[in-house]
Design a protein around this motif. Structure first.
Motif, mmCIF file in Angstrom:
data_model
loop_
_atom_site.group_PDB
_atom_site.id
_atom_site.type_symbol
_atom_site.label_atom_id
_atom_site.label_comp_id
_atom_site.label_asym_id
_atom_site.label_seq_id
_atom_site.Cartn_x
_atom_site.Cartn_y
_atom_site.Cartn_z
ATOM 1 N N THR A 1 2.912 6.128 -2.774
ATOM 2 C CA THR A 1 4.264 6.636 -3.410
ATOM 3 C C THR A 1 4.372 6.858 -4.732
ATOM 4 O O THR A 1 4.478 7.845 -5.459
ATOM 5 C CB THR A 1 5.508 5.957 -2.750
ATOM 6 O OG1 THR A 1 5.558 5.897 -1.191
ATOM 7 C CG2 THR A 1 6.552 6.690 -3.074
ATOM 8 N N SER A 2 3.869 5.799 -5.455
ATOM 9 C CA SER A 2 4.087 5.816 -7.150
ATOM 10 C C SER A 2 3.132 6.820 -7.254
ATOM 11 O O SER A 2 3.274 7.553 -8.410
ATOM 12 C CB SER A 2 3.894 4.425 -7.726
ATOM 13 O OG SER A 2 2.695 3.980 -7.446
ATOM 14 N N ARG A 3 1.972 6.849 -6.833
ATOM 15 C CA ARG A 3 0.648 7.752 -7.290
ATOM 16 C C ARG A 3 1.204 9.086 -7.079
ATOM 17 O O ARG A 3 0.969 10.162 -7.952
ATOM 18 C CB ARG A 3 -0.700 7.591 -6.743
ATOM 19 C CG ARG A 3 -1.111 5.914 -6.916
ATOM 20 C CD ARG A 3 -2.052 6.073 -8.081
ATOM 21 N NE ARG A 3 -3.300 6.885 -7.789
ATOM 22 C CZ ARG A 3 -4.059 7.395 -8.508
ATOM 23 N NH1 ARG A 3 -3.997 6.914 -9.841
ATOM 24 N NH2 ARG A 3 -5.000 7.975 -8.318
ATOM 25 N N GLY A 4 1.683 9.381 -5.950
ATOM 26 C CA GLY A 4 2.148 10.765 -5.578
ATOM 27 C C GLY A 4 3.318 11.175 -6.481
ATOM 28 O O GLY A 4 3.291 12.549 -7.111
ATOM 29 N N THR A 5 4.206 10.291 -6.900
ATOM 30 C CA THR A 5 5.124 10.604 -7.713
ATOM 31 C C THR A 5 4.824 10.892 -9.115
ATOM 32 O O THR A 5 5.329 12.016 -9.649
ATOM 33 C CB THR A 5 6.348 9.719 -7.721
ATOM 34 O OG1 THR A 5 6.804 9.259 -6.469
ATOM 35 C CG2 THR A 5 7.692 9.924 -8.726
ATOM 36 N N ALA A 6 3.902 10.132 -9.563
ATOM 37 C CA ALA A 6 3.387 10.428 -10.945
ATOM 38 C C ALA A 6 2.455 11.487 -10.909
ATOM 39 O O ALA A 6 2.615 12.454 -11.899
ATOM 40 C CB ALA A 6 2.402 9.357 -11.241
ATOM 41 N N ARG A 7 1.663 11.977 -9.935
ATOM 42 C CA ARG A 7 0.996 13.158 -9.718
ATOM 43 C C ARG A 7 1.931 14.402 -9.953
ATOM 44 O O ARG A 7 1.692 15.402 -10.486
ATOM 45 C CB ARG A 7 0.138 13.232 -8.518
ATOM 46 C CG ARG A 7 -0.612 14.586 -8.674
ATOM 47 C CD ARG A 7 -1.897 14.396 -9.560
ATOM 48 N NE ARG A 7 -2.578 15.704 -9.468
ATOM 49 C CZ ARG A 7 -3.021 16.575 -10.625
ATOM 50 N NH1 ARG A 7 -2.609 16.176 -11.740
ATOM 51 N NH2 ARG A 7 -3.569 17.634 -10.309
ATOM 52 N N LEU B 1 0.938 -1.204 0.036
ATOM 53 C CA LEU B 1 -0.013 -0.126 -0.113
ATOM 54 C C LEU B 1 0.692 1.425 -0.111
ATOM 55 O O LEU B 1 0.722 2.041 -0.759
ATOM 56 C CB LEU B 1 -0.837 0.049 1.345
ATOM 57 C CG LEU B 1 -1.843 1.156 1.285
ATOM 58 C CD1 LEU B 1 -2.700 1.167 0.301
ATOM 59 C CD2 LEU B 1 -2.812 1.204 2.609
ATOM 60 N N ALA B 2 1.857 1.120 0.957
ATOM 61 C CA ALA B 2 2.833 2.481 0.845
ATOM 62 C C ALA B 2 3.526 2.552 -0.360
ATOM 63 O O ALA B 2 3.686 3.824 -0.899
ATOM 64 C CB ALA B 2 3.711 2.188 1.988
ATOM 65 N N SER B 3 4.087 1.412 -1.223
ATOM 66 C CA SER B 3 4.469 1.573 -2.475
ATOM 67 C C SER B 3 3.579 2.290 -3.393
ATOM 68 O O SER B 3 3.650 2.938 -4.223
ATOM 69 C CB SER B 3 5.013 0.521 -2.908
ATOM 70 O OG SER B 3 5.360 0.234 -4.129
ATOM 71 N N TRP B 4 2.274 1.695 -3.638
ATOM 72 C CA TRP B 4 1.219 2.110 -4.489
ATOM 73 C C TRP B 4 1.057 3.569 -4.336
ATOM 74 O O TRP B 4 0.945 4.471 -5.173
ATOM 75 C CB TRP B 4 -0.009 1.574 -3.925
ATOM 76 C CG TRP B 4 -1.189 2.116 -4.989
ATOM 77 C CD1 TRP B 4 -1.222 1.756 -6.402
ATOM 78 C CD2 TRP B 4 -2.291 2.886 -4.707
ATOM 79 N NE1 TRP B 4 -2.422 2.228 -6.998
ATOM 80 C CE2 TRP B 4 -3.052 2.727 -5.926
ATOM 81 C CE3 TRP B 4 -2.778 3.339 -3.531
ATOM 82 C CZ2 TRP B 4 -4.181 3.851 -5.853
ATOM 83 C CZ3 TRP B 4 -3.942 3.986 -3.535
ATOM 84 C CH2 TRP B 4 -4.593 4.119 -4.560
#
Length: 106
Positions: free
Chosen positions: A23-29, A18-21
């Motif tokens: 983080t990846s959403r935040g980085t993409a945004r 969940l933390a990885s998901w």
């Protein structure tokens, strides 16, 4: 005791996924926001440079030279200014319409 260890390891693994998901959403945004901001900045700079070059080209046109000649007291300066005024005014109108279109596109 093994059931407790299995439960804790499953919970830890789920939390990591969940933390990885997140983080990846935040980085993409953040990348999307940065790309949009860069695009707006570049567009603003292009429009600003176009306006600046248009104003410089207007300032070097014959009416300004004729005006300088008039200030210096040359006798044919008024006739030169009259001949150059119509094309110069057409350039001003073109500049204004282009600037309006560019400002509207921002």
């Amino acid at each position: 005791m093994t059931d407790s260890a299995l439960w804790i390891s499953s919970l830890t693994a789920g939390t990591a996924v969940l933390a990885s998901w997140v983080t990846s959403r935040g980085t993409a945004r953040a990348a999307q926001i940065q790309a949009a901001a860069t695009e707006r900045t570049q567009r603003t700079l292009r429009v600003s440079e176009a306006r600046r070059s248009a104003c410089v080209s207007l300032a070097t046109r014959p009416p300004y030279r004729a005006l300088e000649a008039s200030i210096m007291g040359e006798p044919n300066a008024a006739a030169l200014f009259d001949r150059c005024y119509a094309p110069f005014w057409g350039s001003v109108l073109t500049l204004v319409s282009t600037a309006r279109a560019a400002a509207h596109d921002l």
